[in-house]
Each structure stands twice: as structure tokens, then as C-alpha cells.
Scaffold this motif. Structure first.
Motif, PDB file in Angstrom:
ATOM      1  N   LEU A  91      39.050  30.998 -17.731  1.00  0.00           N
ATOM      2  CA  LEU A  91      39.547  29.619 -17.644  1.00  0.00           C
ATOM      3  C   LEU A  91      38.429  28.584 -17.630  1.00  0.00           C
ATOM      4  O   LEU A  91      38.681  27.409 -17.882  1.00  0.00           O
ATOM      5  CB  LEU A  91      40.423  29.454 -16.397  1.00  0.00           C
ATOM      6  N   GLY A  92      37.214  29.015 -17.347  1.00  0.00           N
ATOM      7  CA  GLY A  92      36.102  28.079 -17.255  1.00  0.00           C
ATOM      8  C   GLY A  92      35.511  27.660 -18.582  1.00  0.00           C
ATOM      9  O   GLY A  92      34.562  26.882 -18.615  1.00  0.00           O
ATOM     10  N   GLY A  93      36.052  28.182 -19.690  1.00  0.00           N
ATOM     11  CA  GLY A  93      35.511  27.825 -21.015  1.00  0.00           C
ATOM     12  C   GLY A  93      34.075  28.266 -21.135  1.00  0.00           C
ATOM     13  O   GLY A  93      33.759  29.437 -20.997  1.00  0.00           O
ATOM     14  N   SER A  94      33.191  27.305 -21.378  1.00  0.00           N
ATOM     15  CA  SER A  94      31.766  27.631 -21.445  1.00  0.00           C
ATOM     16  C   SER A  94      31.010  26.885 -20.350  1.00  0.00           C
ATOM     17  O   SER A  94      29.796  26.802 -20.372  1.00  0.00           O
ATOM     18  CB  SER A  94      31.197  27.282 -22.821  1.00  0.00           C
ATOM     19  N   GLY A  95      31.747  26.344 -19.363  1.00  0.00           N
ATOM     20  CA  GLY A  95      31.139  25.559 -18.298  1.00  0.00           C
ATOM     21  C   GLY A  95      30.661  26.385 -17.131  1.00  0.00           C
ATOM     22  O   GLY A  95      30.641  27.618 -17.165  1.00  0.00           O
ATOM     23  N   ILE A  96      30.316  25.684 -16.078  1.00  0.00           N
ATOM     24  CA  ILE A  96      29.726  26.302 -14.890  1.00  0.00           C
ATOM     25  C   ILE A  96      30.690  27.278 -14.223  1.00  0.00           C
ATOM     26  O   ILE A  96      30.272  28.311 -13.695  1.00  0.00           O
ATOM     27  CB  ILE A  96      29.222  25.223 -13.900  1.00  0.00           C
ATOM     28  N   ILE A  97      31.994  26.989 -14.260  1.00  0.00           N
ATOM     29  CA  ILE A  97      32.979  27.884 -13.640  1.00  0.00           C
ATOM     30  C   ILE A  97      32.973  29.238 -14.349  1.00  0.00           C
ATOM     31  O   ILE A  97      32.996  30.295 -13.708  1.00  0.00           O
ATOM     32  CB  ILE A  97      34.396  27.256 -13.692  1.00  0.00           C
ATOM     33  N   LYS A  99      30.494  30.507 -16.093  1.00  0.00           N
ATOM     34  CA  LYS A  99      29.204  31.148 -15.815  1.00  0.00           C
ATOM     35  C   LYS A  99      29.200  31.765 -14.415  1.00  0.00           C
ATOM     36  O   LYS A  99      28.659  32.859 -14.219  1.00  0.00           O
ATOM     37  CB  LYS A  99      28.065  30.141 -15.958  1.00  0.00           C
ATOM     38  N   LEU A 100      29.830  31.086 -13.457  1.00  0.00           N
ATOM     39  CA  LEU A 100      29.926  31.614 -12.099  1.00  0.00           C
ATOM     40  C   LEU A 100      30.724  32.920 -12.079  1.00  0.00           C
ATOM     41  O   LEU A 100      30.291  33.919 -11.493  1.00  0.00           O
ATOM     42  CB  LEU A 100      30.567  30.590 -11.167  1.00  0.00           C
ATOM     43  N   LEU A 142      24.394  33.733 -24.005  1.00  0.00           N
ATOM     44  CA  LEU A 142      24.987  32.896 -25.055  1.00  0.00           C
ATOM     45  C   LEU A 142      25.508  31.582 -24.476  1.00  0.00           C
ATOM     46  O   LEU A 142      25.315  30.513 -25.062  1.00  0.00           O
ATOM     47  CB  LEU A 142      26.118  33.646 -25.766  1.00  0.00           C
ATOM     48  N   LEU A 143      26.180  31.639 -23.327  1.00  0.00           N
ATOM     49  CA  LEU A 143      26.714  30.422 -22.698  1.00  0.00           C
ATOM     50  C   LEU A 143      25.591  29.472 -22.279  1.00  0.00           C
ATOM     51  O   LEU A 143      25.687  28.258 -22.477  1.00  0.00           O
ATOM     52  CB  LEU A 143      27.583  30.767 -21.490  1.00  0.00           C
ATOM     53  N   ILE A 144      24.536  30.024 -21.723  1.00  0.00           N
ATOM     54  CA  ILE A 144      23.404  29.190 -21.291  1.00  0.00           C
ATOM     55  C   ILE A 144      22.726  28.561 -22.503  1.00  0.00           C
ATOM     56  O   ILE A 144      22.386  27.373 -22.496  1.00  0.00           O
ATOM     57  CB  ILE A 144      22.418  30.018 -20.440  1.00  0.00           C
ATOM     58  N   THR A 145      22.559  29.343 -23.563  1.00  0.00           N
ATOM     59  CA  THR A 145      21.956  28.828 -24.800  1.00  0.00           C
ATOM     60  C   THR A 145      22.809  27.717 -25.388  1.00  0.00           C
ATOM     61  O   THR A 145      22.287  26.680 -25.811  1.00  0.00           O
ATOM     62  CB  THR A 145      21.785  29.974 -25.825  1.00  0.00           C
TER      63      THR A 145
END
Length: 156
Positions: A91-97, A99-100, A142-145
Motif C-alpha cells: 500500500l505504500g507505493g514507492s514511498g517511505i511506508i 520502504k519501511l 530499486l525504490l531508493i534509486t
């Protein structure tokens, strides 16, 4: 800048596909640990899983810290963490949620590999957690990049 744009689009697609595949894997793993009625589909029983968690509990970080660990509670905790982290990741998409959730699952897989090694399980029992942990790490990179590329794009 066309090749860079193609790379970013490909990495977004790969991260999304990995996200869905990993969500399904961890949601099912969590549900199996939390819900006894799924036993008929999982191929093993709650009793068998509870016996495994009895062994796992003996080498858990809680046990190492001197706490008594109930195997059913430990199984439920791991299942709840798997399920909730998978939901956050999806549900967090590519955001911080996202990644957490992804990082929480990486830590769980590190713990799973440690646990299987510590109790002397054969490599066949260690490989699934290693592979899932590796896929989670790839997705996180990949998300961080992507986040860094989006930030660079905004700054221009």
C-alpha cells in the motif's frame, strides 16, 4: 537522457512486480501462521508449525536475552509482522511506508536465516528465506534509486 528514462521506467516496473509477488508470498506466509483453517491448503498443520516454532523460540533474540518465549505467541508474532509488513509494502507505493515494510521483512528474513542455521536445519530450509531476503533487498535498492532519481528530476 532517453536511456536513463528507460532505466527508470524499467526499475519502476520491476519494483512493482516484485512488490506484488512478495506481498502475495508474505501475506500467505503470515496468514498460514495466524489462521488454523488455512492448514488444509498449506500442506502442514498448526501442530507441526508450532513444533517448529518451539525449536525456533529456543534460539530467538528473546530467548538469548533471557525471556521465556511461548512458541504459539512467537509464531503469531512472526505471522503478524509478515502480514502487516507485506500490507505496508504494497500500500505504500514507492514511498517511505513501502520502504519501511520492505525493511521490516528484510530483518525478518535475516532472523529466519539465522534461526535455521542456529538450529542446524538443512540448506533446503535456509534457501527460501535467503531468496526472499535477496528479492526484498533488490526491491529496496530499486525504490531508493527511484526516489533519488525523482528528487534529482525535481531539483532540475
Amino acid at each position: 537522457d532517453r536511456p536513463r528514462g528507460n532505466f527508470i521506467m524499467a526499475s519502476v516496473l520491476v519494483a512493482r512486480i516484485l512488490g506484488v509477488v512478495l506481498f502475495v508470498a508474505f501475506a500467505m506466509a503470515g496468514l498460514v501462521k495466524l489462521t488454523p483453517w488455512i492448514d488444509q491448503y498449506a500442506g502442514h498443520t498448526q501442530e507441526e508449525m508450532t513444533q517448529n516454532f518451539k525449536k525456533f523460540a529456543k534460539v530467538s533474540p528473546f530467548a538469548k536475552a533471557g525471556f521465556h518465549v511461548d512458541q504459539v505467541m512467537y509464531r503469531n508474532l512472526v505471522g503478524a509482522l509478515e502480514l502487516s509488513s507485506a500490507i505496508l509494502m504494497l500500500l505504500g507505493g514507492s514511498g517511505i511506508i513501502s520502504k519501511l515494510g520492505n525493511m521490516m521483512l528484510i530483518f525478518l528474513m535475516i532472523g529466519a536465516v539465522y534461526t535455521h542455521v542456529a538450529i542446524g536445519d538443512p540448506w533446503e530450509q535456509i534457501v527460501p528465506a535467503s531468496v526472499l531476503g535477496s528479492l526484498l533487498a533488490i526491491r529496496l535498492v530499486l525504490l531508493i534509486t527511484q526516489s533519488a532519481d525523482m528528487k534529482d528530476k525535481k531539483d532540475k
